[in-house]
Design a protein around this motif. Structure first.
Motif, short mmCIF file in Angstrom:
data_model
loop_
_atom_site.label_atom_id
_atom_site.label_comp_id
_atom_site.label_asym_id
_atom_site.label_seq_id
_atom_site.Cartn_x
_atom_site.Cartn_y
_atom_site.Cartn_z
N PHE A 118 19.96 -13.40 23.16
CA PHE A 118 20.35 -14.07 21.92
C PHE A 118 19.49 -15.30 21.68
CE2 PHE A 118 24.00 -11.46 22.64
CZ PHE A 118 24.48 -11.18 21.37
N LEU A 119 19.14 -15.48 20.42
CA LEU A 119 18.38 -16.66 20.01
C LEU A 119 19.31 -17.87 19.98
CD1 LEU A 119 15.83 -18.08 18.87
CD2 LEU A 119 16.63 -17.38 16.59
N LEU A 120 18.97 -18.86 20.77
CA LEU A 120 19.69 -20.13 20.76
C LEU A 120 18.67 -21.24 20.52
CD1 LEU A 120 22.12 -19.61 23.77
CD2 LEU A 120 22.59 -19.31 21.35
N VAL A 121 19.19 -22.41 20.29
CA VAL A 121 18.36 -23.58 20.10
C VAL A 121 18.71 -24.58 21.20
CG1 VAL A 121 17.87 -25.53 18.57
CG2 VAL A 121 18.21 -23.25 17.61
N GLU A 122 17.71 -25.01 21.93
CA GLU A 122 17.93 -26.07 22.92
C GLU A 122 17.71 -27.38 22.20
OE1 GLU A 122 16.68 -27.14 27.50
OE2 GLU A 122 15.48 -25.69 26.38
N GLU A 123 18.66 -28.29 22.36
CA GLU A 123 18.61 -29.55 21.61
C GLU A 123 19.24 -30.69 22.39
OE1 GLU A 123 20.93 -29.09 18.00
OE2 GLU A 123 22.47 -28.00 19.05
N MET A 124 18.94 -31.89 21.93
CA MET A 124 19.55 -33.10 22.47
C MET A 124 20.57 -33.60 21.45
SD MET A 124 18.24 -33.65 25.45
CE MET A 124 18.81 -35.31 25.78
N VAL A 125 21.82 -33.74 21.88
CA VAL A 125 22.89 -34.21 21.01
C VAL A 125 23.66 -35.29 21.76
CG1 VAL A 125 24.97 -33.59 19.73
CG2 VAL A 125 23.08 -31.96 19.89
N GLY A 126 23.65 -36.49 21.23
CA GLY A 126 24.37 -37.58 21.88
C GLY A 126 23.89 -37.84 23.29
N ARG B 168 7.53 -16.22 13.31
CA ARG B 168 7.72 -17.62 13.68
C ARG B 168 6.45 -18.40 13.35
NH1 ARG B 168 8.34 -20.59 19.43
NH2 ARG B 168 8.97 -22.60 18.57
N ASP B 169 6.63 -19.51 12.66
CA ASP B 169 5.53 -20.41 12.33
C ASP B 169 5.42 -21.43 13.46
OD1 ASP B 169 3.76 -22.31 11.37
OD2 ASP B 169 4.78 -22.58 9.44
N MET B 170 4.48 -21.20 14.38
CA MET B 170 4.32 -22.06 15.55
C MET B 170 3.83 -23.45 15.19
SD MET B 170 5.34 -20.22 18.07
CE MET B 170 4.68 -20.99 19.53
N SER B 171 3.25 -23.62 14.01
CA SER B 171 2.73 -24.93 13.61
C SER B 171 3.80 -25.79 12.94
CB SER B 171 1.54 -24.76 12.66
OG SER B 171 1.98 -24.20 11.43
N ARG B 172 4.95 -25.21 12.66
CA ARG B 172 6.01 -25.93 11.95
C ARG B 172 6.70 -26.94 12.88
NH1 ARG B 172 9.01 -25.39 7.40
NH2 ARG B 172 11.09 -26.28 7.52
N ALA B 173 6.84 -28.17 12.41
CA ALA B 173 7.59 -29.18 13.16
C ALA B 173 9.07 -28.85 13.05
CB ALA B 173 7.31 -30.57 12.59
N LEU B 174 9.79 -28.91 14.17
CA LEU B 174 11.22 -28.63 14.18
C LEU B 174 12.01 -29.91 13.92
CD1 LEU B 174 11.30 -26.19 17.24
CD2 LEU B 174 10.99 -25.65 14.81
N ASP B 175 13.27 -29.75 13.56
CA ASP B 175 14.14 -30.89 13.28
C ASP B 175 14.17 -31.87 14.46
OD1 ASP B 175 14.88 -30.11 10.75
OD2 ASP B 175 16.91 -29.52 11.30
N ALA B 176 14.44 -33.12 14.15
CA ALA B 176 14.58 -34.15 15.19
C ALA B 176 15.68 -33.74 16.16
CB ALA B 176 14.92 -35.49 14.54
N GLY B 177 15.43 -33.93 17.44
CA GLY B 177 16.40 -33.60 18.48
C GLY B 177 16.31 -32.18 18.99
N ILE B 178 15.54 -31.34 18.29
CA ILE B 178 15.40 -29.94 18.71
C ILE B 178 14.28 -29.84 19.73
CG2 ILE B 178 14.84 -27.59 17.97
CD1 ILE B 178 17.53 -28.57 16.88
N ILE B 179 14.59 -29.27 20.88
CA ILE B 179 13.57 -29.02 21.91
C ILE B 179 12.83 -27.73 21.58
CG2 ILE B 179 13.22 -28.55 24.37
CD1 ILE B 179 15.82 -30.34 24.77
N GLY B 180 13.57 -26.71 21.15
CA GLY B 180 12.94 -25.47 20.73
C GLY B 180 13.86 -24.29 20.90
#
Length: 149
Positions: free
Chosen positions: A19-27, A93-105
């Motif tokens: 499954f596609l998940l997003v690794e991120e920093m939250v709080g 997937r656009d590898m050159s696209r900057a992801l949202d703040a806090g998103i690791i990938g």
């Protein structure tokens, strides 16, 4: 105090048993979530899930069905969430696209890996959405109406 639930969308995408998940920093905490986020003014729920998936993963997403609608109370912050989860297909997937703040990938995890890392999930909704997807829950998109005729 006015009660105002947070309406969110999420993409539930499975490919080859992962499954596609997003690794991120939250709080200050590293966690995993589906590509998900808030429904913004002026957009449909479908527009929102397409936008959030692109912003958080760089993948284009084509929603094909609704997997469920979820209500979750976050007592520590006195927040109520109403999540619309959509299944569908990923595009490139656009590898050159900057992801949202806090998103690791983006991260691809099996259901077993999600269970083993349960404490690293952003909320209980991650596993619930996956379980409903695995149970074959699929609802037509025409359940949603973007306006009044």
């Amino acid at each position: 105090m006015i009660w105002a639930p947070h309406v969110t969308v999420a993409a539930v995408v499975e490919e080859n048993g992962r499954f596609l998940l997003v690794e991120e920093m939250v709080g200050g905490r590293r966690c995993f979530n589906q590509p998900a986020g808030h429904w913004d003014p002026g957009e449909t729920l479908l527009d929102a899930v397409v936008r959030e998936t692109l912003e958080e993963t760089g993948y284009t997403f084509q929603p094909e069905y609704l997997t469920g609608v979820y209500h979750w109370e976050f007592p520590e912050k006195n927040l109520t969430y109403l999540r619309f989860a959509f299944g569908g297909r990923l595009g490139p997937r656009d590898m050159s696209r900057a992801l949202d703040a806090g998103i690791i990938g983006p991260a691809w995890l099996t259901p077993g890996e999600v269970v083993a890392r349960r404490g690293e999930m952003r909320s209980v909704m991650v596993q619930r959405c996956m379980a409903d997807y695995q149970a074959g829950k699929r609802y037509p998109l025409d359940l949603l109406h973007a306006g009044v005729d």
